[in-house]
Design a protein around this motif. Sequence first.
Motif, mmCIF file in Angstrom:
data_model
loop_
_atom_site.group_PDB
_atom_site.id
_atom_site.type_symbol
_atom_site.label_atom_id
_atom_site.label_comp_id
_atom_site.label_asym_id
_atom_site.label_seq_id
_atom_site.Cartn_x
_atom_site.Cartn_y
_atom_site.Cartn_z
ATOM 1 N N ARG A 291 0.831 -1.206 0.000
ATOM 2 C CA ARG A 291 0.000 0.000 0.000
ATOM 3 C C ARG A 291 0.864 1.253 0.000
ATOM 4 N N LEU A 292 1.953 1.221 0.762
ATOM 5 C CA LEU A 292 2.844 2.381 0.857
ATOM 6 C C LEU A 292 3.550 2.645 -0.469
ATOM 7 N N VAL A 293 4.133 1.602 -1.031
ATOM 8 C CA VAL A 293 4.868 1.742 -2.289
ATOM 9 C C VAL A 293 3.959 2.255 -3.401
ATOM 10 N N LYS A 294 2.726 1.806 -3.366
ATOM 11 C CA LYS A 294 1.762 2.187 -4.404
ATOM 12 C C LYS A 294 1.520 3.692 -4.431
ATOM 13 N N ILE A 295 1.639 4.359 -3.272
ATOM 14 C CA ILE A 295 1.415 5.812 -3.225
ATOM 15 C C ILE A 295 2.730 6.596 -3.197
#
Length: 370
Positions: A291-295
């Motif tokens: 989720r973090l990498v995606k944003i």
Amino acid sequence: MYNETLINELQTKGMRLVDPTVGHQSRRGGAGPTDHKAVTIGDMTVMVPVHTAPSFESPYVVDAPDADGSSVIRKNGEDVARVTFPAKPKFSDLVTAEGVPYNQIAVLHGRDVLATTVLQTCIRYQSRTKTCQFCAIGQSLAAGRTIAHKTPEQLAEVAKAAVELDGVKHMVMTTGTPKGPDRGAAVLAESAAAIKAAVDLPLQAQCEPPEDDIWLQRMKDAGVDTLGMHLEAVSDEVRQRIMPGKAQVSVDKYFQSFKAAVPIFGPGQVSTYILAGLGDTVEQILDISHRLVKIGVYPFVVPFVPVSGTPLESHPSPSSDFMNAILEPLSKMIIDSGLAATKAKAGCAKCGACSALSTYEKFRIKEVAA
């Protein structure tokens, strides 16, 4: 030579020193990673536990230095690598005009990173029912090794000297959380402005997510290059058990602030520190990392190291296998997304000394290139 396996094992198992005086003094107590010693293997400087219970029984032993200053590191008696230790920084011998030793204001971290805790007090630390159970922010203050509040002028003076005398490449400013909705952003912005006025040095600021996102832009405008807002633990159960005060700031709030911060600082210039080994599963850490990498947020996953004098001093460190199960797929996730430790302008991701993650990334990049 070294590889990701060796770095991972050293950071989870620690090491024993035949000569404990080698290198500059290891750090005990305080905010952030502690009870470690900086060691350079090849072109990589990493922080390895030396004052923890697991390290006292580590299979890794570092011999006394040879005439050239390097030492052999052995595992169960077999040579595995040669290592050196960063020398004591020159700036640490200086004193401010009012008589405060520079090393009570900031310290060398790794090989070329200046680190400071601007406020050495924290509203979370006032009660052991609310404090982060792993934190030792009050220990170095109680022992007289630091001061409670580093002023902007003091930080600027020390930062300038560290660059000129020791070639420091970037600086990390963290802080205990004060009262107020800015959660430390105000004192970090004030400090950053003073440092940037004195010396051209990339800066990372670290604080809890401010209540109002306007503080994100204010920190950027003051000269902060990268921002760290640290989750530490990711599941509600572990957050409530390990850091009940900080858990009052929800994971949802963190993500709201992450999404607001990335357009301001840029993809990969916002990061979060995740301590693996506190109870979160491999799957939980990888899920939130995705989720973090995606944003555009860099998930800096670090093995938990128990610190003496804290409620978790007897808590075990994660195994090397546990960390490998996280770091191997995480490094692939990071590189495939276009993020990388090497792209960070300043801070924990750029330094990489407290985790083997950047080493895994290097080998992942080589695999892709091949």
